[in-house]
Design a protein around this motif. Structure first.
Motif, PDB file in Angstrom:
ATOM      1  N   PHE A 561       0.833  -1.202   0.000  1.00 29.75           N
ATOM      2  CA  PHE A 561       0.000   0.000   0.000  1.00 29.75           C
ATOM      3  C   PHE A 561       0.874   1.260   0.000  1.00 29.75           C
ATOM      4  CE2 PHE A 561      -3.781  -2.425   1.685  1.00 29.75           C
ATOM      5  CZ  PHE A 561      -4.659  -2.018   0.689  1.00 29.75           C
ATOM      6  N   THR A 562       1.961   1.241   0.737  1.00 35.12           N
ATOM      7  CA  THR A 562       2.859   2.395   0.795  1.00 35.12           C
ATOM      8  C   THR A 562       3.473   2.662  -0.570  1.00 35.12           C
ATOM      9  OG1 THR A 562       3.368   1.900   3.113  1.00 35.12           O
ATOM     10  CG2 THR A 562       4.883   3.372   1.940  1.00 35.12           C
ATOM     11  N   ARG A 563       3.863   1.601  -1.278  1.00 39.13           N
ATOM     12  CA  ARG A 563       4.398   1.780  -2.634  1.00 39.13           C
ATOM     13  C   ARG A 563       3.360   2.388  -3.567  1.00 39.13           C
ATOM     14  NH1 ARG A 563       7.601  -2.999  -1.750  1.00 39.13           N
ATOM     15  NH2 ARG A 563       5.855  -4.355  -2.339  1.00 39.13           N
ATOM     16  N   GLN A 564       2.074   2.090  -3.292  1.00 40.08           N
ATOM     17  CA  GLN A 564       0.997   2.637  -4.114  1.00 40.08           C
ATOM     18  C   GLN A 564       0.588   4.043  -3.671  1.00 40.08           C
ATOM     19  OE1 GLN A 564      -0.052   1.102  -6.800  1.00 40.08           O
ATOM     20  NE2 GLN A 564       1.128  -0.758  -6.418  1.00 40.08           N
ATOM     21  N   GLY A 565       1.259   4.563  -2.638  1.00 37.90           N
ATOM     22  CA  GLY A 565       0.968   5.921  -2.175  1.00 37.90           C
ATOM     23  C   GLY A 565      -0.247   6.018  -1.271  1.00 37.90           C
ATOM     24  N   VAL A 566      -0.653   4.909  -0.645  1.00 36.02           N
ATOM     25  CA  VAL A 566      -1.815   4.895   0.238  1.00 36.02           C
ATOM     26  C   VAL A 566      -1.338   4.789   1.685  1.00 36.02           C
ATOM     27  CG1 VAL A 566      -3.961   3.730   0.851  1.00 36.02           C
ATOM     28  CG2 VAL A 566      -3.211   3.791  -1.540  1.00 36.02           C
ATOM     29  N   ALA A 567      -1.789   5.714   2.542  1.00 39.76           N
ATOM     30  CA  ALA A 567      -1.369   5.719   3.947  1.00 39.76           C
ATOM     31  C   ALA A 567      -1.963   4.522   4.675  1.00 39.76           C
ATOM     32  CB  ALA A 567      -1.812   7.017   4.614  1.00 39.76           C
ATOM     33  N   THR A 568      -1.114   3.734   5.291  1.00 45.03           N
ATOM     34  CA  THR A 568      -1.541   2.519   5.988  1.00 45.03           C
ATOM     35  C   THR A 568      -0.822   2.426   7.325  1.00 45.03           C
ATOM     36  OG1 THR A 568      -1.725   1.444   3.831  1.00 45.03           O
ATOM     37  CG2 THR A 568      -1.864   0.031   5.750  1.00 45.03           C
ATOM     38  N   THR A 569      -1.550   2.021   8.347  1.00 42.33           N
ATOM     39  CA  THR A 569      -0.938   1.887   9.676  1.00 42.33           C
ATOM     40  C   THR A 569      -1.247   0.515  10.254  1.00 42.33           C
ATOM     41  OG1 THR A 569      -2.886   2.839  10.763  1.00 42.33           O
ATOM     42  CG2 THR A 569      -1.114   4.359  10.155  1.00 42.33           C
ATOM     43  N   ILE A 570      -0.356   0.057  11.128  1.00 52.01           N
ATOM     44  CA  ILE A 570      -0.548  -1.188  11.867  1.00 52.01           C
ATOM     45  C   ILE A 570      -0.412  -0.857  13.343  1.00 52.01           C
ATOM     46  CG2 ILE A 570       0.313  -3.525  12.291  1.00 52.01           C
ATOM     47  CD1 ILE A 570       1.548  -3.461   9.484  1.00 52.01           C
ATOM     48  N   GLU A 571      -1.359  -1.317  14.152  1.00 54.74           N
ATOM     49  CA  GLU A 571      -1.291  -1.026  15.587  1.00 54.74           C
ATOM     50  C   GLU A 571      -1.824  -2.204  16.388  1.00 54.74           C
ATOM     51  OE1 GLU A 571      -3.912   2.204  16.727  1.00 54.74           O
ATOM     52  OE2 GLU A 571      -5.022   1.965  14.849  1.00 54.74           O
ATOM     53  N   SER A 572      -1.294  -2.322  17.596  1.00 52.71           N
ATOM     54  CA  SER A 572      -1.755  -3.358  18.517  1.00 52.71           C
ATOM     55  C   SER A 572      -2.879  -2.802  19.368  1.00 52.71           C
ATOM     56  CB  SER A 572      -0.609  -3.825  19.417  1.00 52.71           C
ATOM     57  OG  SER A 572       0.436  -4.379  18.648  1.00 52.71           O
ATOM     58  N   GLY A 573      -3.828  -3.656  19.700  1.00 50.44           N
ATOM     59  CA  GLY A 573      -4.955  -3.228  20.510  1.00 50.44           C
ATOM     60  C   GLY A 573      -5.052  -4.037  21.791  1.00 50.44           C
ATOM     61  N   GLU A 574      -6.221  -3.987  22.413  1.00 51.80           N
ATOM     62  CA  GLU A 574      -6.438  -4.738  23.639  1.00 51.80           C
ATOM     63  C   GLU A 574      -6.428  -6.241  23.357  1.00 51.80           C
ATOM     64  OE1 GLU A 574     -10.082  -3.375  25.293  1.00 51.80           O
ATOM     65  OE2 GLU A 574      -9.355  -1.340  25.679  1.00 51.80           O
ATOM     66  N   GLU A 575      -6.067  -7.003  24.385  1.00 58.59           N
ATOM     67  CA  GLU A 575      -6.033  -8.468  24.289  1.00 58.59           C
ATOM     68  C   GLU A 575      -5.141  -8.948  23.150  1.00 58.59           C
ATOM     69  OE1 GLU A 575      -7.462 -10.475  26.462  1.00 58.59           O
ATOM     70  OE2 GLU A 575      -8.336  -8.804  27.570  1.00 58.59           O
ATOM     71  N   ASN A 576      -4.054  -8.175  22.871  1.00 63.56           N
ATOM     72  CA  ASN A 576      -3.067  -8.559  21.851  1.00 63.56           C
ATOM     73  C   ASN A 576      -3.643  -8.625  20.440  1.00 63.56           C
ATOM     74  OD1 ASN A 576      -0.899  -8.884  23.718  1.00 63.56           O
ATOM     75  ND2 ASN A 576      -1.767 -10.860  24.326  1.00 63.56           N
ATOM     76  N   SER A 577      -4.694  -7.876  20.179  1.00 63.67           N
ATOM     77  CA  SER A 577      -5.235  -7.831  18.823  1.00 63.67           C
ATOM     78  C   SER A 577      -4.294  -7.037  17.920  1.00 63.67           C
ATOM     79  CB  SER A 577      -6.626  -7.194  18.825  1.00 63.67           C
ATOM     80  OG  SER A 577      -6.546  -5.823  19.195  1.00 63.67           O
ATOM     81  N   LEU A 578      -4.455  -7.215  16.630  1.00 65.45           N
ATOM     82  CA  LEU A 578      -3.622  -6.522  15.650  1.00 65.45           C
ATOM     83  C   LEU A 578      -4.546  -5.921  14.594  1.00 65.45           C
ATOM     84  CD1 LEU A 578      -0.533  -6.206  15.497  1.00 65.45           C
ATOM     85  CD2 LEU A 578      -0.498  -8.044  13.802  1.00 65.45           C
ATOM     86  N   LYS A 579      -4.334  -4.615  14.302  1.00 67.12           N
ATOM     87  CA  LYS A 579      -5.261  -3.910  13.408  1.00 67.12           C
ATOM     88  C   LYS A 579      -4.504  -3.231  12.278  1.00 67.12           C
ATOM     89  CE  LYS A 579      -7.458  -0.200  14.886  1.00 67.12           C
ATOM     90  NZ  LYS A 579      -8.485   0.633  15.581  1.00 67.12           N
ATOM     91  N   LEU A 580      -5.013  -3.432  11.056  1.00 71.49           N
ATOM     92  CA  LEU A 580      -4.505  -2.774   9.853  1.00 71.49           C
ATOM     93  C   LEU A 580      -5.535  -1.743   9.408  1.00 71.49           C
ATOM     94  CD1 LEU A 580      -2.405  -2.863   7.373  1.00 71.49           C
ATOM     95  CD2 LEU A 580      -4.118  -4.321   6.290  1.00 71.49           C
ATOM     96  N   THR A 581      -5.104  -0.486   9.228  1.00 66.28           N
ATOM     97  CA  THR A 581      -6.009   0.583   8.814  1.00 66.28           C
ATOM     98  C   THR A 581      -5.482   1.227   7.541  1.00 66.28           C
ATOM     99  OG1 THR A 581      -6.595   1.051  11.114  1.00 66.28           O
ATOM    100  CG2 THR A 581      -7.162   2.721   9.485  1.00 66.28           C
ATOM    101  N   VAL A 582      -6.338   1.266   6.510  1.00 66.23           N
ATOM    102  CA  VAL A 582      -6.000   1.930   5.252  1.00 66.23           C
ATOM    103  C   VAL A 582      -6.795   3.218   5.185  1.00 66.23           C
ATOM    104  CG1 VAL A 582      -5.921   1.722   2.750  1.00 66.23           C
ATOM    105  CG2 VAL A 582      -5.624  -0.315   4.175  1.00 66.23           C
TER     106      VAL A 582
END
Length: 659
Positions: A561-582
């Motif tokens: 996504f970054t190569r395509q110029g789209v802002a993307t983030t990865i973050e950890s949440g409660e109970e060790n969850s993992l979230k990808l946001t575009v």
């Protein structure tokens, strides 16, 4: 879309200062005017109310009819499948507790005062004719059902749906401003939103304060009738202080304790009182009357919804139907916000049929038991003066009515206790709603902040009682329904628009989502798939999967996504969850999150050896609209990437449909 309102200065109070200061200023001005020129205020607002009823009454009738039929359509249409919350969320409260809080806040106190009085008044003074006939008795109950039935609850339900949908499903503040989000977007966080919340806060403050003030007049009359306690200002002030103290105690203990317990107690004792009157009175007649009243009400519901007596002009409609519609509308920001607060996790269909038919059904039975019993007494006892008392001294008529029954003293005392507790419930739920409006929709405010509003409402009620300004503020509260109808109609249009968008997204997902296809389309052979089905992972297994497989998948997707110029983030949440946001800027972002969710092992998978590990975990996918109820534990990194891309394709198609 999930932006939150924050205070403009540091404080121990969690408030929106623009709303708080504006509301407090206007409250002091209006209360001050009530002291300074109470008669002038009373005349001004009563003239305004009279003008609205006489010249704008048709608009009230039209608005309430539109609200009623729109609410029914939402309940029976495909839009009713949408939840007032995220897809995976379940209701916060069980059905009995939910119904109890609906009943106690929505209209409980009204039933105590008008259950006997209103049917009698319609019986002796109907809209047309001289009254007192058998046909007038039938019409009296139909009119009472109409005023206290589905239309009024539809107003509350519509406001609650709007607020709950935008707050619990789309992360907006639980506040009236959120109703306008589809129309003005992020401007709800500016002056327009502040003005709307201030308007709703003032209506709630003065509505609860005037009801508290008039309510103690009625309680005082009941105490005088039963125990010869004098009717004077001192007693009434003591009653307000007593009710405010109980309400403050209730609201500071929170929704799950004070208000919940009081509501359940109210409903329990109300049921006991109604059953006693039913059994001690003409039971078979009342059961027959209930069925006939209900049938007559539903057979006339469309006609009465639009009946303005245009061909047979009468002042009756202004003093009854139009006044009721104005009062229901003026109270809807308060009651609607409270109902929204307790209805998270229910589908719109479940909500509509629960809010409309359960409280209304109980109300119909109550009005039949008390109203038909009272009319039966008047018809069978020529010396009875109940009908005259209903017209001249409404607060006393319930206690006069109970004198015709065995155990009248006990029944009267039980009724008085119910009236008091109903008032306390209205006051504490009112303080809770006022606090949410003043804080920008926050539900985690400190107890002393909620206590402040409870005490403030009590002080205002005392001030208005001493100044003689209660009637003026009651008229002002009813008059406030007129501008609110425009806000509500616009908000309804925005709600339907937003619901159609959500339904479109759901249909797109259903058309393309095939969970088994996500796995079978990969290179995973059937033996491995079988092993995955028979394994019940522990938390450590899920955490290893998230850290090794899912993190790698997210990193790979993020890089692309970054190569395509789209802002993307990865973050950890409660109970060790993992979230990808575009990020999609002004459009709705794409969210793909995986959470470890615990479940009890099924019986066939449990053994004596694993009794200490009775739970297993699934790595479930959550999108922006909530949990999707499928497990990706055991998938390869390529499987996960394929699923992210498929979900993202659906999201892009959804955005395309919106444009």
């Amino acid at each position: 879309m999930s932006e939150q309102l924050t205070p403009t200065k540091p404080s121990l109070l969690k408030v929106n200062w623009q709303v708080f200061i504006s509301a407090i200023t206007i409250i002091f001005l209006l209360v001050g005017m009530s002291f300074w020129q109470p008669e002038k205020m009373k005349n001004t607002f009563e003239d305004l109310q009279s003008w609205l009823i006489s010249d704008v009454g048709w608009f009230y009738v039209f608005t309430v009819a539109v609200i009623f039929f729109t609410t029914i359509v939402l309940g029976i249409s495909r839009l009713g499948d949408i939840k007032l919350g995220l897809d995976h969320e379940s209701p916060d409260y069980g059905n009995f507790t939910w119904f109890a809080m609906l009943f106690s806040t929505g209209m409980g106190i009204g039933l105590m005062f008008f259950g006997v009085a209103e049917p009698l008044m319609h019986f002796v003074s109907p809209p047309l004719g001289e009254g007192g006939q058998i046909t007038d008795a039938q019409e009296a109950l139909k009119l009472t059902y109409f005023h206290w039935g589905l239309h009024g609850w539809a107003i509350y339900a519509m406001v609650a749906i709007i607020l709950a949908f935008f707050s619990f499903r789309h992360g907006l503040p639980l506040s009236l401003r959120s109703a306008l989000y589809p129309l003005i977007k992020d401007k709800i966080y500016g002056p327009i939103g502040n003005a709307i919340d201030t308007f709703a806060l003032l209506g709630t403050v003065f509505g609860v304060a005037t009801s508290l003030g008039f309510g103690v007049l009625q309680i005082n009359s009941g105490l005088n009738y039963l125990f010869d306690i004098p009717v004077d200002r001192t007693v009434q002030i003591i009653l307000i202080i007593f009710a405010t103290s109980l309400a403050t105690l209730s609201v500071t203990t929170g929704l799950d304790k004070g208000i919940k317990i009081l509501s359940q107690t109210n409903l329990f004792f109300a049921i006991i009182l109604m059953i006693l009157i039913l059994l001690l009175g003409p039971t078979i007649y009342l059961l027959k009357a209930f069925l006939q009243n209900a049938g007559a009400y539903f057979s006339d519901i469309v006609y009465k919804s639009f009946n303005l007596y245009a061909y047979q002009p009468t002042d009756w409609i202004g003093g009854w139907t139009l006044f009721y519609w104005g009062w229901w509308l003026s109270w809807s920001p308060f009651v609607g916000l409270f109902i929204a607060r307790i209805s998270k996790g229910r589908s719109i269909r479940e909500f509509v049929f629960g809010v409309l038919f359960v409280p209304a059904g109980f109300t119909f039975l109550w009005m039949t038991v008390f109203g038909n019993s009272a009319i039966n007494i008047v018809q069978s006892d020529a010396l009875s003066n109940l009908a005259e008392i209903a017209k001249t001294n409404t607060p006393i008529v319930l206690f006069e009515f109970l004198q015709y029954y065995p155990m009248s003293t006990f029944l009267s005392f039980l009724s008085l206790v119910l009236i008091i507790v109903f008032f306390v419930t209205s006051a504490d739920s009112g303080a809770l709603v006022i606090d949410m409006l003043a804080s920008g929709g926050k539900t985690d405010t400190p107890a002393y902040q909620r206590a402040f509003w409870s005490i403030t409402v009590g002080i205002i009620a005392i001030a208005l009682l001493l100044a003689g300004g209660l009637a003026a503020l009651q008229a002002a509260t009813v008059a406030s329904a007129f501008p609110f109808t425009f806000i509500l109609l616009i908000s309804m249009w925005g709600l339907v628009k937003a619901l159609r968008i959500d339904h479109t997204k759901k249909m797109i997902a259903q058309q393309s989502l095939n969970t088994s296809g996500n796995i079978s389309s990969t290179n995973m052979n059937w033996q491995k798939r079988m092993r995955n089905l028979m394994i019940y992972p522990r938390r450590t297994h899920i955490e290893r999967f998230l850290n090794e497989v899912l993190k790698l998948s997210f990193d790979t997707v993020c890089e692309e996504f970054t190569r395509q110029g789209v802002a993307t983030t990865i973050e950890s949440g409660e109970e060790n969850s993992l979230k990808l946001t575009v990020s999609h800027g002004s459009e709705i972002d794409f969210v793909y999150e995986v959470k470890p969710i615990a479940y009890l092992k099924p019986d066939f998978a449990s053994t004596e050896d694993d009794s200490e590990n009775a739970k297993y975990f699934r790595a479930e996918v959550f999108l922006k609209e909530g949990g999707q109820n499928y497990d990706i534990m055991g998938w390869t990194s390529q499987d996960v990437i394929n699923d992210i891309v498929e979900q993202y394709e659906r999201h892009l198609h959804f955005l395309h449909v919106l444009r």
